[in-house]
Each structure stands twice: as structure tokens, then as C-alpha cells.
Design a protein around this motif. Structure first.
Motif, PDB file in Angstrom:
ATOM      1  N   ALA A 127       0.398  -1.173   0.147  1.00 21.19           N
ATOM      2  CA  ALA A 127      -0.404   0.332   0.083  1.00 21.19           C
ATOM      3  C   ALA A 127       0.759   1.129   0.248  1.00 21.19           C
ATOM      4  CB  ALA A 127      -0.587   0.010   0.877  1.00 21.19           C
ATOM      5  N   THR A 128       1.844   1.537   0.748  1.00 22.76           N
ATOM      6  CA  THR A 128       2.501   2.707   0.636  1.00 22.76           C
ATOM      7  C   THR A 128       4.102   2.943  -0.579  1.00 22.76           C
ATOM      8  OG1 THR A 128       4.544   1.195   2.419  1.00 22.76           O
ATOM      9  CG2 THR A 128       2.812   2.595   3.463  1.00 22.76           C
ATOM     10  N   ALA A 129       4.060   2.077  -1.367  1.00 21.41           N
ATOM     11  CA  ALA A 129       4.815   2.037  -2.169  1.00 21.41           C
ATOM     12  C   ALA A 129       4.200   2.615  -3.418  1.00 21.41           C
ATOM     13  CB  ALA A 129       4.741  -0.064  -3.076  1.00 21.41           C
ATOM     14  N   PRO A 130       5.474   3.734  -4.210  1.00 19.31           N
ATOM     15  CA  PRO A 130       5.002   4.462  -4.941  1.00 19.31           C
ATOM     16  C   PRO A 130       4.044   3.905  -6.468  1.00 19.31           C
ATOM     17  CG  PRO A 130       7.374   4.750  -5.185  1.00 19.31           C
ATOM     18  CD  PRO A 130       6.436   3.997  -3.920  1.00 19.31           C
ATOM     19  N   VAL A 131       4.507   2.483  -6.592  1.00 23.28           N
ATOM     20  CA  VAL A 131       4.340   2.232  -8.129  1.00 23.28           C
ATOM     21  C   VAL A 131       4.236   0.462  -7.687  1.00 23.28           C
ATOM     22  CG1 VAL A 131       5.243   1.738 -10.031  1.00 23.28           C
ATOM     23  CG2 VAL A 131       5.772   4.021  -9.117  1.00 23.28           C
ATOM     24  N   SER A 132       3.084   0.178  -8.830  1.00 24.77           N
ATOM     25  CA  SER A 132       3.387  -1.197  -8.031  1.00 24.77           C
ATOM     26  C   SER A 132       2.506  -1.764  -9.175  1.00 24.77           C
ATOM     27  CB  SER A 132       1.913  -1.959  -7.179  1.00 24.77           C
ATOM     28  OG  SER A 132       2.453  -1.183  -5.818  1.00 24.77           O
ATOM     29  N   PHE A 133       3.706  -3.055 -10.093  1.00 20.80           N
ATOM     30  CA  PHE A 133       3.160  -3.600 -11.452  1.00 20.80           C
ATOM     31  C   PHE A 133       2.022  -4.363 -11.165  1.00 20.80           C
ATOM     32  CE2 PHE A 133       6.717  -0.847 -12.306  1.00 20.80           C
ATOM     33  CZ  PHE A 133       6.651   0.235 -13.041  1.00 20.80           C
ATOM     34  N   VAL A 154       3.297  -6.770 -17.367  1.00 14.15           N
ATOM     35  CA  VAL A 154       2.664  -5.252 -16.815  1.00 14.15           C
ATOM     36  C   VAL A 154       1.111  -5.902 -17.276  1.00 14.15           C
ATOM     37  CG1 VAL A 154       2.673  -3.458 -15.414  1.00 14.15           C
ATOM     38  CG2 VAL A 154       4.757  -4.774 -15.932  1.00 14.15           C
ATOM     39  N   LEU A 155      -0.356  -6.244 -16.052  1.00 17.41           N
ATOM     40  CA  LEU A 155      -0.989  -5.977 -16.858  1.00 17.41           C
ATOM     41  C   LEU A 155      -2.106  -4.736 -16.460  1.00 17.41           C
ATOM     42  CD1 LEU A 155      -2.643  -9.126 -15.391  1.00 17.41           C
ATOM     43  CD2 LEU A 155      -1.691  -8.538 -17.903  1.00 17.41           C
ATOM     44  N   VAL A 156      -1.525  -4.311 -15.043  1.00 16.84           N
ATOM     45  CA  VAL A 156      -2.111  -3.427 -14.636  1.00 16.84           C
ATOM     46  C   VAL A 156      -0.719  -2.060 -14.057  1.00 16.84           C
ATOM     47  CG1 VAL A 156      -3.582  -1.377 -13.156  1.00 16.84           C
ATOM     48  CG2 VAL A 156      -3.952  -3.967 -14.311  1.00 16.84           C
ATOM     49  N   THR A 157      -0.146  -0.745 -13.927  1.00 18.55           N
ATOM     50  CA  THR A 157       0.322  -0.063 -13.371  1.00 18.55           C
ATOM     51  C   THR A 157      -0.366   0.861 -12.429  1.00 18.55           C
ATOM     52  OG1 THR A 157       1.931  -0.250 -15.542  1.00 18.55           O
ATOM     53  CG2 THR A 157       2.139   1.699 -13.509  1.00 18.55           C
ATOM     54  N   HIS A 158       0.263   0.952 -11.269  1.00 14.50           N
ATOM     55  CA  HIS A 158      -0.675   1.848  -9.996  1.00 14.50           C
ATOM     56  C   HIS A 158       0.383   3.168  -9.749  1.00 14.50           C
ATOM     57  CE1 HIS A 158      -3.868  -1.240  -9.472  1.00 14.50           C
ATOM     58  NE2 HIS A 158      -2.934  -1.710  -9.605  1.00 14.50           N
ATOM     59  N   ILE A 159      -0.239   4.128  -9.953  1.00 11.54           N
ATOM     60  CA  ILE A 159       1.184   5.017  -9.154  1.00 11.54           C
ATOM     61  C   ILE A 159       0.225   6.070  -8.209  1.00 11.54           C
ATOM     62  CG2 ILE A 159       2.483   6.459 -10.120  1.00 11.54           C
ATOM     63  CD1 ILE A 159       2.934   5.956 -12.733  1.00 11.54           C
ATOM     64  N   ARG A 160       0.797   5.907  -7.452  1.00 11.91           N
ATOM     65  CA  ARG A 160       0.000   6.884  -6.455  1.00 11.91           C
ATOM     66  C   ARG A 160      -0.089   8.290  -6.247  1.00 11.91           C
ATOM     67  NH1 ARG A 160       3.115   5.625  -0.793  1.00 11.91           N
ATOM     68  NH2 ARG A 160       1.374   7.860   0.011  1.00 11.91           N
ATOM     69  N   ASP A 161      -1.718   9.247  -6.697  1.00 12.87           N
ATOM     70  CA  ASP A 161      -2.523  10.485  -7.133  1.00 12.87           C
ATOM     71  C   ASP A 161      -0.737  11.532  -7.060  1.00 12.87           C
ATOM     72  OD1 ASP A 161      -4.523   8.880  -7.711  1.00 12.87           O
ATOM     73  OD2 ASP A 161      -5.557   9.933  -6.715  1.00 12.87           O
ATOM     74  N   GLU A 162      -1.180  11.416  -5.743  1.00 14.18           N
ATOM     75  CA  GLU A 162       0.306  12.010  -5.727  1.00 14.18           C
ATOM     76  C   GLU A 162       1.218  12.798  -6.606  1.00 14.18           C
ATOM     77  OE1 GLU A 162       0.925   9.622  -2.059  1.00 14.18           O
ATOM     78  OE2 GLU A 162      -0.348  10.251  -3.642  1.00 14.18           O
ATOM     79  N   PHE A 163       1.878  11.817  -7.058  1.00 13.72           N
ATOM     80  CA  PHE A 163       2.998  11.420  -8.363  1.00 13.72           C
ATOM     81  C   PHE A 163       2.454  12.210  -9.737  1.00 13.72           C
ATOM     82  CE2 PHE A 163       4.187   8.174  -3.795  1.00 13.72           C
ATOM     83  CZ  PHE A 163       5.106   9.455  -3.673  1.00 13.72           C
ATOM     84  N   ILE A 164       1.481  11.543  -9.879  1.00 18.61           N
ATOM     85  CA  ILE A 164       1.181  12.378 -11.539  1.00 18.61           C
ATOM     86  C   ILE A 164       1.024  13.358 -11.520  1.00 18.61           C
ATOM     87  CG2 ILE A 164      -0.496  12.190 -13.099  1.00 18.61           C
ATOM     88  CD1 ILE A 164       0.864   9.221 -12.406  1.00 18.61           C
ATOM     89  N   ALA A 165       2.005  14.502 -12.073  1.00 22.57           N
ATOM     90  CA  ALA A 165       2.170  14.999 -12.413  1.00 22.57           C
ATOM     91  C   ALA A 165       1.246  15.996 -13.158  1.00 22.57           C
ATOM     92  CB  ALA A 165       3.653  16.155 -13.373  1.00 22.57           C
ATOM     93  N   ASP A 166       0.989  15.464 -14.695  1.00 20.06           N
ATOM     94  CA  ASP A 166       0.043  15.459 -15.303  1.00 20.06           C
ATOM     95  C   ASP A 166      -0.576  14.353 -16.536  1.00 20.06           C
ATOM     96  OD1 ASP A 166      -1.461  16.551 -17.720  1.00 20.06           O
ATOM     97  OD2 ASP A 166      -0.028  17.835 -18.505  1.00 20.06           O
ATOM     98  N   PRO A 167      -1.420  14.758 -15.524  1.00 18.61           N
ATOM     99  CA  PRO A 167      -2.530  12.754 -15.754  1.00 18.61           C
ATOM    100  C   PRO A 167      -2.940  12.692 -17.587  1.00 18.61           C
ATOM    101  CG  PRO A 167      -3.704  13.669 -13.844  1.00 18.61           C
ATOM    102  CD  PRO A 167      -2.822  14.772 -14.557  1.00 18.61           C
ATOM    103  N   GLU A 168      -2.936  14.452 -18.437  1.00 16.56           N
ATOM    104  CA  GLU A 168      -3.293  13.853 -19.659  1.00 16.56           C
ATOM    105  C   GLU A 168      -1.992  13.375 -20.578  1.00 16.56           C
ATOM    106  OE1 GLU A 168      -5.395  17.366 -21.815  1.00 16.56           O
ATOM    107  OE2 GLU A 168      -6.871  16.755 -19.502  1.00 16.56           O
ATOM    108  N   LYS A 169      -1.078  13.664 -20.046  1.00 10.74           N
ATOM    109  CA  LYS A 169       0.366  14.133 -20.612  1.00 10.74           C
ATOM    110  C   LYS A 169       1.274  12.308 -19.699  1.00 10.74           C
ATOM    111  CE  LYS A 169       0.913  18.631 -22.304  1.00 10.74           C
ATOM    112  NZ  LYS A 169       1.825  19.799 -22.305  1.00 10.74           N
ATOM    113  N   LEU A 170       0.715  12.028 -18.762  1.00 13.29           N
ATOM    114  CA  LEU A 170       1.233  10.998 -18.462  1.00 13.29           C
ATOM    115  C   LEU A 170       2.525  11.798 -18.064  1.00 13.29           C
ATOM    116  CD1 LEU A 170       0.170   7.367 -20.661  1.00 13.29           C
ATOM    117  CD2 LEU A 170      -0.723   8.721 -18.635  1.00 13.29           C
ATOM    118  N   HIS A 171       3.160  12.414 -17.225  1.00 13.34           N
ATOM    119  CA  HIS A 171       3.918  13.076 -16.354  1.00 13.34           C
ATOM    120  C   HIS A 171       4.515  13.038 -15.238  1.00 13.34           C
ATOM    121  CE1 HIS A 171       4.476  16.555 -19.861  1.00 13.34           C
ATOM    122  NE2 HIS A 171       5.034  15.348 -20.309  1.00 13.34           N
ATOM    123  N   VAL A 172       4.820  11.881 -14.710  1.00 17.30           N
ATOM    124  CA  VAL A 172       5.332  11.099 -13.805  1.00 17.30           C
ATOM    125  C   VAL A 172       6.418  11.837 -12.680  1.00 17.30           C
ATOM    126  CG1 VAL A 172       5.438   9.328 -12.069  1.00 17.30           C
ATOM    127  CG2 VAL A 172       4.423   8.919 -14.308  1.00 17.30           C
TER     128      VAL A 172
END
Length: 213
Positions: A127-133, A154-172
Motif C-alpha cells: 500500500a505504501t509503494a509509490p508504484v506497483s505493477f 505488466v497488466l496494470v500499473t498503479h502510481i499513487r496520485d500524488e506522483f502524477i504531475a500531469d494525467p493527460e500527458k502521463l507526466h510522472v
């Protein structure tokens, strides 16, 4: 010095590789055994290897008797695993999960690791990982007596919301994750905070022409 790897015992080859191939990202891998026990173990023989399909590769060393450890056993039997990346915040907990626990003991319980259910696979996310695959096994290669190479899609990539800088451009915001990596020596880690940027250059034929003249 020159080292002919086939002339060296495995432990010496290991020392040369981990002392030179640095820094190495850490895969904090969760799996679930047939007995339902959830295993969590960190591996630094790990990296991303492609995007079509998206692939992660793990190098899973065997134990001193030549038997597969829990992670490899569970991936072989269940064909599923989750790779969680490790932040500075989780460093001590990750290190605690390195213990050589009995097979019926979950490192999740032993190290007090918080988890959350995955969407497409049985093992949970940390749960505390910034990214999970969330991954499924695509290939399993047993090359030599001491290791298993697991290739996961990789079926699903989870990135915690606070590390998504721009959701549309997928900037992390990778720097904000404060990921750690493995370095040389026993127990030596690296903070990914000292970085620099170089622009990839365009090919300049004048460089070759100038040398030819």
C-alpha cells in the motif's frame, strides 16, 4: 585486472557483478503461495525490458541448497506476482522483509507491511509503494543451477496520485517518489536525488567527414 568469469566460483562472480552494475532498482515482489501465505521479498536483479508487451524481468537466485526460494516457487506455481518499487520511507520495512523466514511465515505479517488488493492478480499491492505493477508470468528461464529468470507482462500499473504531475500527458513526478536503489557491498543503498540532464544529440555527419579529412 581481468576476470574470466568461468574461472571464478559463483560467489566471486556475484561480488563483481553487484559491485559494478550499479545502481540497481529494487523490485519488492509480492506473491501468494498455494497455502495462501503472502510472500514479500526485495530483488535488485531487476529491470524493465520492453513496452510491447510491457515486460519486467527478475533474476531470482536459489537458496544455498539449490532450491527455489518462495518468490520463484510461487511465480512458477501461480504465474502471478506484483512488483512494488521502494521509497526511502519504506527502506527499513523492506530491509526487514529480507529475513530468511520459514515458508509458513508471511513477511507481510513479520515486517508489518500494509497491503491493498490488486485488480487482476491474486498477490496484493504494497500500500505504501509509490508504484506497483501487477504481472503475469510470460517466460521462466532456468539458466544454470543457481538462478531462475522470470519474465513478467505488466497488466496494470498503479502510481499513487500524488506522483502524477500531469494525467493527460502521463507526466510522472519521479523525483518526488524518493526511490532507492542497490549499490555495491552488503547493505549499501542509494538515494535517487543527485541527477543531471543531457539532451540527446542529433546525428552530425560533419563529425565523421571532418575526421576522414
Amino acid at each position: 585486472m581481468k576476470f574470466v568469469m568461468s574461472d571464478l566460483p559463483p560467489r566471486h562472480r556475484y561480488k563483481l557483478l553487484v559491485s559494478t552494475v550499479t545502481p540497481r532498482p529494487i523490485a519488492w515482489v509480492t506473491t501468494r503461495g498455494r497455502n495462501g501465505v503472502v510472500n514479500a521479498a526485495p530483488y535488485s536483479f531487476f529491470n524493465a525490458m520492453g513496452d510491447d508487451p510491457p515486460l519486467l524481468v527478475l533474476g531470482l537466485l536459489k537458496d544455498g541448497t539449490g532450491a527455489n526460494k518462495d518468490t520463484a516457487t510461487n511465480i512458477i506455481e501461480a504465474g502471478e506476482f506484483v512488483v512494488n518499487l521502494v521509497s526511502e520511507h519504506d527502506a527499513e520495512t523492506m530491509n526487514l522483509s529480507c529475513v530468511d523466514a520459514p515458508r509458513d511465515v508471511s513477511e507481510i505479517d513479520y515486517a508489518g507491511i500494509a497491503t491493498t488488493p490488486a485488480e487482476r492478480v491474486s498477490p496484493p499491492l504494497i500500500a505504501t509503494a509509490p508504484v506497483s505493477f501487477e504481472c503475469v508470468k510470460r517466460e521462466l528461464l532456468e539458466i544454470g543451477p543457481r538462478q531462475v529468470i522470470a519474465v513478467g507482462e505488466v497488466l496494470v500499473t498503479h502510481i499513487r496520485d500524488e506522483f502524477i504531475a500531469d494525467p493527460e500527458k502521463l507526466h510522472v513526478d519521479t523525483a518526488a517518489m524518493k526511490l532507492i536503489g542497490r549499490m555495491h557491498g552488503t547493505g549499501t543503498y542509494l538515494r535517487n536525488t543527485d541527477t543531471f540532464t543531457m539532451t540527446r544529440p542529433a546525428y552530425d555527419p560533419a563529425r565523421i567527414d571532418g575526421e576522414a579529412r
